[in-house]
Design a protein around this motif. Structure first.
Motif, PDB file in Angstrom:
ATOM      1  N   ASP A   1      -4.228  19.316  92.866  1.00  0.00           N
ATOM      2  CA  ASP A   1      -3.548  20.269  91.999  1.00  0.00           C
ATOM      3  C   ASP A   1      -2.401  20.919  92.768  1.00  0.00           C
ATOM      4  N   THR A   2      -1.221  20.931  92.142  1.00  0.00           N
ATOM      5  CA  THR A   2      -0.052  21.519  92.789  1.00  0.00           C
ATOM      6  C   THR A   2       0.945  21.923  91.726  1.00  0.00           C
ATOM      7  N   GLN A   3       1.918  22.710  92.115  1.00  0.00           N
ATOM      8  CA  GLN A   3       2.956  23.150  91.196  1.00  0.00           C
ATOM      9  C   GLN A   3       4.293  23.014  91.905  1.00  0.00           C
ATOM     10  N   LEU A   4       5.056  21.994  91.530  1.00  0.00           N
ATOM     11  CA  LEU A   4       6.333  21.702  92.155  1.00  0.00           C
ATOM     12  C   LEU A   4       7.367  21.392  91.069  1.00  0.00           C
ATOM     13  N   PRO A   5       8.639  21.704  91.322  1.00  0.00           N
ATOM     14  CA  PRO A   5       9.679  21.379  90.338  1.00  0.00           C
ATOM     15  C   PRO A   5      10.022  19.897  90.383  1.00  0.00           C
TER      16      PRO A   5
END
Length: 211
Positions: A155-159
């Motif tokens: 799980d990650t949050q990257l543009p």
């Protein structure tokens, strides 16, 4: 020189480069028989020189459309507004301008009538495991369908960015972008190139025709 692959369908011809997975040129055959190639292609793409070799991958064969995963730059620009500053997670990536996918050689995994499939594996330890790209000509139409699949290791949050660049006519006002639904735009939050950019910085949610 990087490898490139070509494919065609009943209303066009396209080329995809292994470096950055860039798409261009694309010749769309219109209903009246005319051929139109709308993508920008940098004139130095086939240069051979130490200066060219020193360029980042994204610039060596700059052209057309490609995927930026994750999108960004190694160090954030100075003076960003507070709500534009990257999260601690995003600060570690990308390690390259426009992301790993924009600077590496993709692998062709499938070639079919009217289309092509590509994949890029990411280094161990990167939150992204691999990205897949599928490009297909639409039968009977002067159009392409593009699909991008991102497979994460955790799980990650990257543009991310999809990055089309267009070849504009010399005379202003002779090109337009049309969308099937309302679109709003955001301009760069700080002056990106003082004296060059025509956009007011940090404009948010502006109707496309008003930017």
């Amino acid at each position: 020189m990087t490898e490139a692959w070509k494919f065609s369908w009943d209303r066009g011809r396209a080329e995809v480069s292994a470096l950055a997975g860039t798409l261009a040129p694309v010749d769309f055959i219109l209903g009246d028989g005319r051929s139109v190639q709308p993508f920008a292609i940098a004139p130095w793409g086939d240069d051979v020189s130490p200066e060219h070799d020193a360029l980042p991958g994204v610039l060596k064969r700059l052209r057309g459309e490609w995927a930026c995963v994750p999108f960004g730059m190694p160090e954030p620009m100075a003076h960003l507004p507070e709500d534009w500053r990257p999260s601690p997670v995003a600060l570690g990536y990308p390690e390259d301008f426009h992301g790993h996918s924009s600077n590496q050689e993709w692998t062709r995994t499938g070639e079919r009538p009217g289309g092509i499939d590509l994949v890029l594996e990411y280094p161990e330890g990167h939150p992204v495991g691999r990205v897949r790209r599928s490009i297909s000509g639409r039968p009977g139409q002067s159009a392409l369908d593009l699909a991008l699949t991102v497979e994460a290791r955790a799980d990650t949050q990257l543009p991310l960015g999809v990055h089309p660049t267009f070849r504009l006519p010399a005379e202003p006002g002779q090109a337009s972008l049309r969308f099937d639904a309302p679109v709003t735009g955001y301009t760069y939050p700080v002056p990106a190139e003082p004296g060059v950019s025509r956009f007011v910085p940090d404009a948010r949610g502006v109707p496309l025709e008003a930017i």
